[in-house]
Design a protein around this motif. Structure first.
Motif, short mmCIF file in Angstrom:
data_model
loop_
_atom_site.label_atom_id
_atom_site.label_comp_id
_atom_site.label_asym_id
_atom_site.label_seq_id
_atom_site.Cartn_x
_atom_site.Cartn_y
_atom_site.Cartn_z
N ASP A 1 32.89 56.31 7.69
CA ASP A 1 31.76 56.84 8.46
C ASP A 1 30.65 57.42 7.59
OD1 ASP A 1 33.29 59.05 7.74
OD2 ASP A 1 33.21 59.98 9.72
N ASP A 2 30.93 57.78 6.34
CA ASP A 2 29.87 58.30 5.47
C ASP A 2 29.03 57.18 4.86
OD1 ASP A 2 31.85 57.38 3.75
OD2 ASP A 2 32.06 59.27 2.66
N GLN A 3 29.30 55.93 5.27
CA GLN A 3 28.51 54.77 4.83
C GLN A 3 27.61 54.24 5.95
OE1 GLN A 3 31.47 51.97 3.58
NE2 GLN A 3 32.21 53.28 1.93
N LEU A 4 27.53 54.95 7.07
CA LEU A 4 26.70 54.53 8.20
C LEU A 4 25.36 55.25 8.13
CD1 LEU A 4 29.39 54.58 11.02
CD2 LEU A 4 28.57 52.60 9.71
N TRP A 5 24.28 54.50 8.31
CA TRP A 5 22.92 55.02 8.14
C TRP A 5 22.07 54.69 9.36
CZ3 TRP A 5 22.27 58.05 3.93
CH2 TRP A 5 23.23 57.94 2.92
N TYR B 1 13.00 57.14 8.02
CA TYR B 1 13.96 58.04 7.42
C TYR B 1 15.30 57.31 7.44
CZ TYR B 1 10.54 61.75 8.08
OH TYR B 1 9.41 62.51 8.03
N ILE B 2 16.03 57.34 6.33
CA ILE B 2 17.38 56.76 6.26
C ILE B 2 18.34 57.95 6.34
CG2 ILE B 2 18.98 55.35 4.94
CD1 ILE B 2 16.55 54.16 3.47
N ILE B 3 19.02 58.09 7.46
CA ILE B 3 19.80 59.29 7.77
C ILE B 3 21.29 58.95 7.79
CG2 ILE B 3 20.16 61.12 9.47
CD1 ILE B 3 17.29 60.28 10.55
N ASN B 4 22.06 59.68 7.01
CA ASN B 4 23.50 59.47 7.00
C ASN B 4 24.10 59.96 8.32
OD1 ASN B 4 26.43 60.60 6.30
ND2 ASN B 4 25.95 58.85 4.97
N HIS C 1 26.78 63.12 7.79
CA HIS C 1 26.26 64.40 7.31
C HIS C 1 24.88 64.76 7.88
CE1 HIS C 1 29.60 64.51 4.54
NE2 HIS C 1 29.25 63.34 4.05
N ASN C 2 24.17 63.77 8.43
CA ASN C 2 22.83 63.96 9.00
C ASN C 2 21.79 64.34 7.94
OD1 ASN C 2 21.29 63.65 11.36
ND2 ASN C 2 21.17 65.86 11.62
N TRP C 3 21.97 63.87 6.71
CA TRP C 3 21.02 64.10 5.62
C TRP C 3 20.21 62.82 5.39
CZ3 TRP C 3 22.62 67.66 1.10
CH2 TRP C 3 23.29 68.79 1.59
N ARG C 4 19.01 62.98 4.83
CA ARG C 4 18.09 61.87 4.60
C ARG C 4 18.03 61.51 3.11
NH1 ARG C 4 16.31 65.76 7.50
NH2 ARG C 4 15.02 66.61 5.84
N ILE C 5 17.87 60.22 2.83
CA ILE C 5 17.69 59.78 1.44
C ILE C 5 16.27 60.11 1.02
CG2 ILE C 5 17.66 57.83 -0.15
CD1 ILE C 5 19.76 56.49 1.60
N CYS C 6 16.12 60.73 -0.15
CA CYS C 6 14.78 61.06 -0.65
C CYS C 6 14.60 60.50 -2.06
CB CYS C 6 14.54 62.57 -0.66
SG CYS C 6 15.39 63.48 -1.94
N LYS C 7 13.34 60.33 -2.42
CA LYS C 7 12.95 59.94 -3.79
C LYS C 7 12.24 61.16 -4.34
CE LYS C 7 11.78 57.29 -7.27
NZ LYS C 7 12.52 57.77 -8.40
N GLY C 8 13.02 62.06 -4.96
CA GLY C 8 12.54 63.38 -5.31
C GLY C 8 11.71 63.49 -6.57
N GLY C 9 11.33 62.38 -7.18
CA GLY C 9 10.52 62.41 -8.40
C GLY C 9 10.32 61.01 -8.92
N SER C 10 9.55 60.89 -9.99
CA SER C 10 9.20 59.56 -10.50
C SER C 10 10.28 58.94 -11.39
CB SER C 10 7.88 59.62 -11.27
OG SER C 10 8.01 60.49 -12.37
N TYR D 1 19.13 64.65 1.15
CA TYR D 1 18.49 65.95 1.29
C TYR D 1 18.53 66.35 2.76
CZ TYR D 1 14.62 69.33 1.08
OH TYR D 1 13.84 70.45 1.17
N ASN D 2 18.71 67.64 3.04
CA ASN D 2 18.77 68.08 4.43
C ASN D 2 17.76 69.17 4.77
OD1 ASN D 2 19.98 70.28 3.16
ND2 ASN D 2 21.47 70.59 4.79
N GLY D 3 16.77 69.37 3.94
CA GLY D 3 15.74 70.38 4.21
C GLY D 3 14.59 69.82 5.04
N ASN D 4 13.39 70.31 4.77
CA ASN D 4 12.20 69.87 5.49
C ASN D 4 11.96 68.38 5.30
OD1 ASN D 4 11.68 72.48 6.35
ND2 ASN D 4 10.41 72.95 4.58
N HIS D 5 11.24 67.80 6.24
CA HIS D 5 10.88 66.39 6.16
C HIS D 5 9.63 66.23 5.27
CE1 HIS D 5 13.46 66.37 9.66
NE2 HIS D 5 13.50 65.05 9.59
N PHE D 6 9.74 65.37 4.26
CA PHE D 6 8.62 65.08 3.36
C PHE D 6 8.45 63.57 3.26
CE2 PHE D 6 10.32 69.14 1.69
CZ PHE D 6 9.19 69.93 1.87
N ASP D 7 7.26 63.14 2.82
CA ASP D 7 6.97 61.72 2.72
C ASP D 7 7.85 60.99 1.72
OD1 ASP D 7 5.03 61.97 4.65
OD2 ASP D 7 3.34 61.88 3.26
#
Length: 134
Positions: free
Chosen positions: A45-49, A62-65, A68-77, A85-91
């Motif tokens: 179940d942790d492989q379902l998005w 948003y790609i949400i697990n 865990h209900n967390w989103r995949i982010c690209k946090g830098g270059s 990530y499970n905080g605020n929604h960012f681009d």
């Protein structure tokens, strides 16, 4: 060529085309860069998005697990700056799916438009992004 799937509001297993059976997985519900990887020895179940389209940026999701209900982010270059990530929604959590045929998609980030989601090797980790050719 296979017809693209309806993405918005649907749940998927995101599997790497090069490393057959390597399913994207969120390993733990903790804010660490190591919480995203792949797993090749079963499906859990942790492989379902879930994909949720952002109304302000049509065609980006948003790609949400589902576990865990967390989103995949690209946090830098840097190529390894991809995690859940499970905080605020960012681009940097928005992704575009480009249909490549045969039920496969290339996945691009909104904030880093040349960066594509990738798996770096055959082990059960090393998820990141790259800017190279398709």
């Amino acid at each position: 060529m296979a017809k693209p799937y309806e993405l918005n509001g649907n749940v998927f297993i995101l599997q790497n085309k090069e490393y057959n059976h390597a399913n994207l997985v969120q390993f733990k519900a903790e804010n660490k860069k190591t919480n995203l990887g792949s797993y090749e020895n079963g499906t859990y179940d942790d492989q379902l998005w879930l994909l949720e389209e952002e109304p302000k940026h049509k065609g980006y999701y948003y790609i949400i697990n589902k576990k865990h209900n967390w989103r995949i982010c690209k946090g830098g270059s840097d190529r390894e700056d991809v995690w859940c990530y499970n905080g605020n929604h960012f681009d940097d959590q928005l992704w575009r799916f480009e249909h490549e045929g045969d039920n496969y998609y290339r996945i691009y980030n909104y904030s880093y438009p040349n960066h594509k989601l990738t798996k770096f090797g055959s082990g059960n980790d090393r998820i990141g992004s790259y800017e190279g050719e398709k």
